[in-house]
Motif scaffolding. Structure first.
Motif, mmCIF file in Angstrom:
data_model
loop_
_atom_site.group_PDB
_atom_site.id
_atom_site.type_symbol
_atom_site.label_atom_id
_atom_site.label_comp_id
_atom_site.label_asym_id
_atom_site.label_seq_id
_atom_site.Cartn_x
_atom_site.Cartn_y
_atom_site.Cartn_z
ATOM 1 N N LYS A 161 3.385 74.308 146.712
ATOM 2 C CA LYS A 161 4.692 73.920 146.178
ATOM 3 C C LYS A 161 4.554 72.943 145.018
ATOM 4 O O LYS A 161 3.575 72.214 144.912
ATOM 5 C CB LYS A 161 5.534 73.243 147.260
ATOM 6 N N GLU A 162 5.584 72.926 144.193
ATOM 7 C CA GLU A 162 5.669 71.946 143.117
ATOM 8 C C GLU A 162 5.671 70.544 143.736
ATOM 9 O O GLU A 162 6.302 70.315 144.757
ATOM 10 C CB GLU A 162 6.952 72.172 142.321
ATOM 11 N N GLY A 163 4.923 69.621 143.140
ATOM 12 C CA GLY A 163 4.815 68.270 143.687
ATOM 13 C C GLY A 163 3.563 68.082 144.514
ATOM 14 O O GLY A 163 3.227 66.975 144.895
ATOM 15 N N GLN A 164 2.881 69.167 144.807
ATOM 16 C CA GLN A 164 1.616 69.104 145.525
ATOM 17 C C GLN A 164 0.525 69.632 144.606
ATOM 18 O O GLN A 164 0.798 70.200 143.556
ATOM 19 C CB GLN A 164 1.669 69.951 146.804
ATOM 20 N N GLY A 165 -0.695 69.440 144.956
ATOM 21 C CA GLY A 165 -1.790 69.980 144.174
ATOM 22 C C GLY A 165 -1.978 69.266 142.850
ATOM 23 O O GLY A 165 -1.447 68.184 142.614
ATOM 24 N N ILE A 166 -2.743 69.894 141.962
ATOM 25 C CA ILE A 166 -3.086 69.327 140.665
ATOM 26 C C ILE A 166 -2.719 70.350 139.601
ATOM 27 O O ILE A 166 -3.144 71.504 139.672
ATOM 28 C CB ILE A 166 -4.599 69.019 140.588
ATOM 29 N N ILE A 167 -1.943 69.908 138.612
ATOM 30 C CA ILE A 167 -1.567 70.773 137.505
ATOM 31 C C ILE A 167 -1.998 70.081 136.218
ATOM 32 O O ILE A 167 -1.591 68.945 135.948
ATOM 33 C CB ILE A 167 -0.047 71.043 137.493
ATOM 34 N N LEU A 168 -2.849 70.751 135.447
ATOM 35 C CA LEU A 168 -3.366 70.199 134.195
ATOM 36 C C LEU A 168 -3.181 71.198 133.068
ATOM 37 O O LEU A 168 -3.230 72.404 133.292
ATOM 38 C CB LEU A 168 -4.866 69.899 134.321
ATOM 39 N N THR A 169 -2.989 70.673 131.857
ATOM 40 C CA THR A 169 -2.997 71.514 130.675
ATOM 41 C C THR A 169 -4.229 71.142 129.870
ATOM 42 O O THR A 169 -4.374 70.000 129.439
ATOM 43 C CB THR A 169 -1.718 71.314 129.846
#
Length: 79
Positions: free
Chosen positions: A15-23
């Protein structure tokens, strides 16, 4: 309901708000855990041409060595 993303390493949804999101370099990367992110970036580091990355690795290495040295100096006993 929140958005769901798929881990680029193992395919696990999170879900959004969990994990790692990178550009990175215009590419959006999604990882459900730090272990998957580490696995991905470890392989990137092993495959990259050292000619292009060597200078940047040296700069970051030197930065953290300075931080470690400062911490050691602060931790020394003063009589």
């Amino acid at each position: 309901m929140g958005n769901y993303f798929e881990c680029n390493t193992c395919g696990r949804p999170f879900k959004e708000g969990q994990g790692i999101i990178l550009t990175v370099a215009g590419n959006k990367l999604f990882f459900h855990s730090k272990a998957c992110a580490f696995k991905f970036f470890k392989e990137v580091m092993e495959n990259v041409d050292s000619e292009y990355l060597g200078k940047d690795v040296k700069e970051v290495y030197d930065k953290y060595q300075k931080i470690i040295d400062l911490k050691k100096k602060k931790a020394e006993k003063k009589i």
